[in-house]
Design a protein around this motif. Sequence first.
Motif, PDB file in Angstrom:
ATOM      1  N   LEU A   1       6.106   5.248  12.711  1.00 38.90           N
ATOM      2  CA  LEU A   1       7.289   4.379  12.698  1.00 38.90           C
ATOM      3  C   LEU A   1       8.164   4.609  13.922  1.00 38.90           C
ATOM      4  CD1 LEU A   1       8.310   4.487   8.917  1.00 38.90           C
ATOM      5  CD2 LEU A   1       7.274   2.591  10.176  1.00 38.90           C
ATOM      6  N   THR A   2       8.308   5.874  14.334  1.00 36.10           N
ATOM      7  CA  THR A   2       9.126   6.168  15.518  1.00 36.10           C
ATOM      8  C   THR A   2       8.498   5.578  16.774  1.00 36.10           C
ATOM      9  OG1 THR A   2       9.908   8.219  14.494  1.00 36.10           O
ATOM     10  CG2 THR A   2      10.178   8.001  16.867  1.00 36.10           C
ATOM     11  N   SER A   3       7.178   5.734  16.936  1.00 37.08           N
ATOM     12  CA  SER A   3       6.492   5.178  18.104  1.00 37.08           C
ATOM     13  C   SER A   3       6.570   3.658  18.116  1.00 37.08           C
ATOM     14  CB  SER A   3       5.027   5.624  18.121  1.00 37.08           C
ATOM     15  OG  SER A   3       4.914   7.026  18.121  1.00 37.08           O
ATOM     16  N   LEU A   4       6.403   3.044  16.946  1.00 33.74           N
ATOM     17  CA  LEU A   4       6.494   1.585  16.852  1.00 33.74           C
ATOM     18  C   LEU A   4       7.893   1.104  17.202  1.00 33.74           C
ATOM     19  CD1 LEU A   4       5.238  -1.127  16.036  1.00 33.74           C
ATOM     20  CD2 LEU A   4       5.845  -0.619  13.663  1.00 33.74           C
ATOM     21  N   ALA A   5       8.902   1.784  16.685  1.00 32.16           N
ATOM     22  CA  ALA A   5      10.285   1.392  16.968  1.00 32.16           C
ATOM     23  C   ALA A   5      10.622   1.553  18.441  1.00 32.16           C
ATOM     24  CB  ALA A   5      11.241   2.231  16.109  1.00 32.16           C
ATOM     25  N   GLN A   6      10.175   2.643  19.056  1.00 33.78           N
ATOM     26  CA  GLN A   6      10.463   2.860  20.479  1.00 33.78           C
ATOM     27  C   GLN A   6       9.779   1.809  21.345  1.00 33.78           C
ATOM     28  OE1 GLN A   6       9.171   6.902  20.984  1.00 33.78           O
ATOM     29  NE2 GLN A   6      11.134   7.770  20.355  1.00 33.78           N
ATOM     30  N   GLY A   7       8.547   1.420  20.976  1.00 31.82           N
ATOM     31  CA  GLY A   7       7.849   0.397  21.754  1.00 31.82           C
ATOM     32  C   GLY A   7       8.544  -0.952  21.675  1.00 31.82           C
ATOM     33  N   VAL A   8       8.923  -1.372  20.460  1.00 28.79           N
ATOM     34  CA  VAL A   8       9.625  -2.647  20.299  1.00 28.79           C
ATOM     35  C   VAL A   8      10.986  -2.582  20.986  1.00 28.79           C
ATOM     36  CG1 VAL A   8      10.543  -4.294  18.626  1.00 28.79           C
ATOM     37  CG2 VAL A   8       8.411  -3.111  18.144  1.00 28.79           C
ATOM     38  N   GLY A   9      11.660  -1.432  20.894  1.00 24.09           N
ATOM     39  CA  GLY A   9      12.960  -1.285  21.538  1.00 24.09           C
ATOM     40  C   GLY A   9      12.872  -1.408  23.046  1.00 24.09           C
ATOM     41  N   ARG A  10      11.842  -0.825  23.661  1.00 27.16           N
ATOM     42  CA  ARG A  10      11.679  -0.937  25.119  1.00 27.16           C
ATOM     43  C   ARG A  10      11.393  -2.375  25.524  1.00 27.16           C
ATOM     44  NH1 ARG A  10       8.094   3.987  24.836  1.00 27.16           N
ATOM     45  NH2 ARG A  10       9.452   5.772  25.180  1.00 27.16           N
ATOM     46  N   ILE A  11      10.605  -3.088  24.713  1.00 23.67           N
ATOM     47  CA  ILE A  11      10.335  -4.499  25.007  1.00 23.67           C
ATOM     48  C   ILE A  11      11.634  -5.299  24.990  1.00 23.67           C
ATOM     49  CG2 ILE A  11       9.211  -6.580  24.128  1.00 23.67           C
ATOM     50  CD1 ILE A  11       6.913  -4.829  23.161  1.00 23.67           C
ATOM     51  N   HIS A  12      12.453  -5.101  23.961  1.00 27.20           N
ATOM     52  CA  HIS A  12      13.708  -5.848  23.839  1.00 27.20           C
ATOM     53  C   HIS A  12      14.724  -5.415  24.896  1.00 27.20           C
ATOM     54  CE1 HIS A  12      13.029  -7.185  19.380  1.00 27.20           C
ATOM     55  NE2 HIS A  12      12.243  -7.784  20.249  1.00 27.20           N
ATOM     56  N   ARG A  13      14.716  -4.147  25.263  1.00 27.86           N
ATOM     57  CA  ARG A  13      15.682  -3.675  26.260  1.00 27.86           C
ATOM     58  C   ARG A  13      15.422  -4.310  27.625  1.00 27.86           C
ATOM     59  NH1 ARG A  13      18.088   2.312  26.109  1.00 27.86           N
ATOM     60  NH2 ARG A  13      19.766   2.058  27.626  1.00 27.86           N
ATOM     61  N   ALA A  14      14.163  -4.676  27.876  1.00 31.19           N
ATOM     62  CA  ALA A  14      13.809  -5.332  29.130  1.00 31.19           C
ATOM     63  C   ALA A  14      13.969  -6.843  29.057  1.00 31.19           C
ATOM     64  CB  ALA A  14      12.371  -4.990  29.506  1.00 31.19           C
ATOM     65  N   ASN A  15      14.676  -7.335  28.011  1.00 33.87           N
ATOM     66  CA  ASN A  15      14.901  -8.772  27.818  1.00 33.87           C
ATOM     67  C   ASN A  15      13.579  -9.528  27.691  1.00 33.87           C
ATOM     68  OD1 ASN A  15      17.692  -8.406  27.996  1.00 33.87           O
ATOM     69  ND2 ASN A  15      17.692  -8.703  30.206  1.00 33.87           N
ATOM     70  N   CYS A  16      12.676  -8.941  26.921  1.00 37.16           N
ATOM     71  CA  CYS A  16      11.396  -9.575  26.611  1.00 37.16           C
ATOM     72  C   CYS A  16      11.294  -9.758  25.107  1.00 37.16           C
ATOM     73  CB  CYS A  16      10.214  -8.738  27.116  1.00 37.16           C
ATOM     74  SG  CYS A  16      10.196  -8.471  28.900  1.00 37.16           S
ATOM     75  N   SER A  17      10.461 -10.712  24.706  1.00 39.43           N
ATOM     76  CA  SER A  17      10.279 -10.989  23.282  1.00 39.43           C
ATOM     77  C   SER A  17       8.801 -11.205  23.005  1.00 39.43           C
ATOM     78  CB  SER A  17      11.088 -12.235  22.882  1.00 39.43           C
ATOM     79  OG  SER A  17      10.789 -12.626  21.555  1.00 39.43           O
ATOM     80  N   HIS A  18       8.321 -10.625  21.909  1.00 39.28           N
ATOM     81  CA  HIS A  18       6.929 -10.790  21.480  1.00 39.28           C
ATOM     82  C   HIS A  18       6.953 -11.687  20.247  1.00 39.28           C
ATOM     83  CE1 HIS A  18       2.819 -10.022  20.341  1.00 39.28           C
ATOM     84  NE2 HIS A  18       2.652  -9.130  21.303  1.00 39.28           N
ATOM     85  N   HIS A  19       6.621 -12.990  20.447  1.00 43.39           N
ATOM     86  CA  HIS A  19       6.790 -13.944  19.345  1.00 43.39           C
ATOM     87  C   HIS A  19       5.601 -13.963  18.387  1.00 43.39           C
ATOM     88  CE1 HIS A  19       4.078 -16.738  21.428  1.00 43.39           C
ATOM     89  NE2 HIS A  19       4.747 -16.480  22.522  1.00 43.39           N
ATOM     90  N   ASP A  20       4.701 -12.980  18.499  1.00 46.52           N
ATOM     91  CA  ASP A  20       3.630 -12.831  17.516  1.00 46.52           C
ATOM     92  C   ASP A  20       3.511 -11.361  17.110  1.00 46.52           C
ATOM     93  OD1 ASP A  20       1.677 -13.714  15.815  1.00 46.52           O
ATOM     94  OD2 ASP A  20       0.073 -13.677  17.300  1.00 46.52           O
ATOM     95  N   LEU A  21       4.675 -10.739  16.913  1.00 47.27           N
ATOM     96  CA  LEU A  21       4.717  -9.320  16.571  1.00 47.27           C
ATOM     97  C   LEU A  21       4.472  -9.156  15.077  1.00 47.27           C
ATOM     98  CD1 LEU A  21       5.268  -6.633  18.034  1.00 47.27           C
ATOM     99  CD2 LEU A  21       7.661  -6.859  17.384  1.00 47.27           C
ATOM    100  N   LYS A  22       3.321  -8.643  14.729  1.00 47.27           N
ATOM    101  CA  LYS A  22       2.955  -8.454  13.328  1.00 47.27           C
ATOM    102  C   LYS A  22       2.030  -7.255  13.224  1.00 47.27           C
ATOM    103  CE  LYS A  22      -0.510 -12.052  14.025  1.00 47.27           C
ATOM    104  NZ  LYS A  22      -0.903 -13.428  13.698  1.00 47.27           N
TER     105      LYS A  22
END
Length: 469
Positions: free
Chosen positions: A367-388
């Motif tokens: 969960l920590t690794s998943l959260a950090q990965g999604v957080g880095r994506i969002h911090r760079a002003n990127c969005s993954h519109h098929d995140l599942k």
Amino acid sequence: MPILTGRVVKDRPTRLVEECVLQGGVRAFRKTARIKNHPWRRFLATLHLSSLDVEARRLASAQALGVRVPRVLGIDRSHWWFPREVRLSTETLEGFSHVDTTTIQWEVFAEQLGAALRSWHRLGVVHRDLHPGNVLQDRFGSLALIDGRNLLIRGRLSKGDRRESLLTVLRGFRPLREPACLDAFRRGYGDDEAPDIWDGLPIAAESDLTRHLKDRAKRALRSNLDFHVVQRRGKRWQLRVGFEPPDDVQDLLEAPQRTFKQGRSATVILAAMASGAEPVVLKVFHPQSKPLRELWNRIRGSRAQRAFVRGHLLELLQVPTPRVLGYCDESRWPRKSVSYLLTECSKGTQITEVWDDLDPADRRLLLTSLAQGVGRIHRANCSHHDLKGRNVLWSRAEGISFLDLDSLTVLSSALTPDRRLSDLSRLAAGIREVRQFSTRDALGFLRAYGDAAGIDDHRSLFWALNQKA
């Protein structure tokens, strides 16, 4: 200048850097600019206006001001008229070595760098590319600069010039953005002359780093140290250096080791390379059925090309994802285009399938690794519109790995709260279909996500996600 012994440090198509011993026992670095295929640059070299001529003059000016830089030993040309090569020799700085980022005490180094930067600014000297590779240090803590082509002598610096230089330092030395290191850096630099240049500097440095990484990701489409162009059987491949393209893509499609997906928009297979190397993932993007969408892809680049750049951007952002290896566009107007993307194969299992087999410690790590990965994506002003859950793999050896690179959207503006919630709720909904996570797990995930994304109030995200669900 005759070379007695030499060692190649960098060898590019347009530039060669050698560490050598010249006649007389002088240790030096010699840069060679290869300009035989550039008539305009050869003309400038005739007028002593080549890039190495400019670098030599800047180094000499900085040394005259008292800045520690390599001393220019000489510059020579293959011919005096339209030379094919220009060579610059600079003396090695005795007692100085590159900063070892793995062993230094960052707070001490931050204060030393701040003091040195202030002295350079007072002399009117600015370096446009400050990072560990361009700063040397001796055992007494004194610092020196190399890479003279990025040195600028501007006389009296304005507040904007100094702030831009500070942003360059925070971009090149990422640990300095930590609060303790930033305080030490500011203490060394001093703020008695213009304290307002520090206002909002960490936030501005974060935005500046994001822009810099996005620009670096686009360099994957050029020929450089990491990527190059290879022609193979009429196809033009943009590949990572060291990777050999397949002889025929159709042979891979006809005999795949495994088929992950086969649909109207794309086909994804695990392909075995003829050279006996590790299998790779080949994704084939089929032609678009709608003419306007096909035309739009031709204007902005194929889906494989965009996924190639986005995959390299995730690699630069340190988001765990399979490394992109190459892409190829197969299109002839007015026929519809087909594009191919090659990536490494990630060894893992979908997180929704592996959850029950994990002990509590591995679940928290997942969960920590998943959260950090999604957080880095969002911090760079990127969005993954098929995140599942199906697009995230987990293994004990490699950890988390994100898939489906073509679903990543790189935004030119800040990520809106609605889009942030949309990504998180889609991920949560996909996971809830298979597994139920406790409130403690959800709060731990959002706490790690907030730290990575730069959001303080993770509890408000928890309630917003519950209302959206």
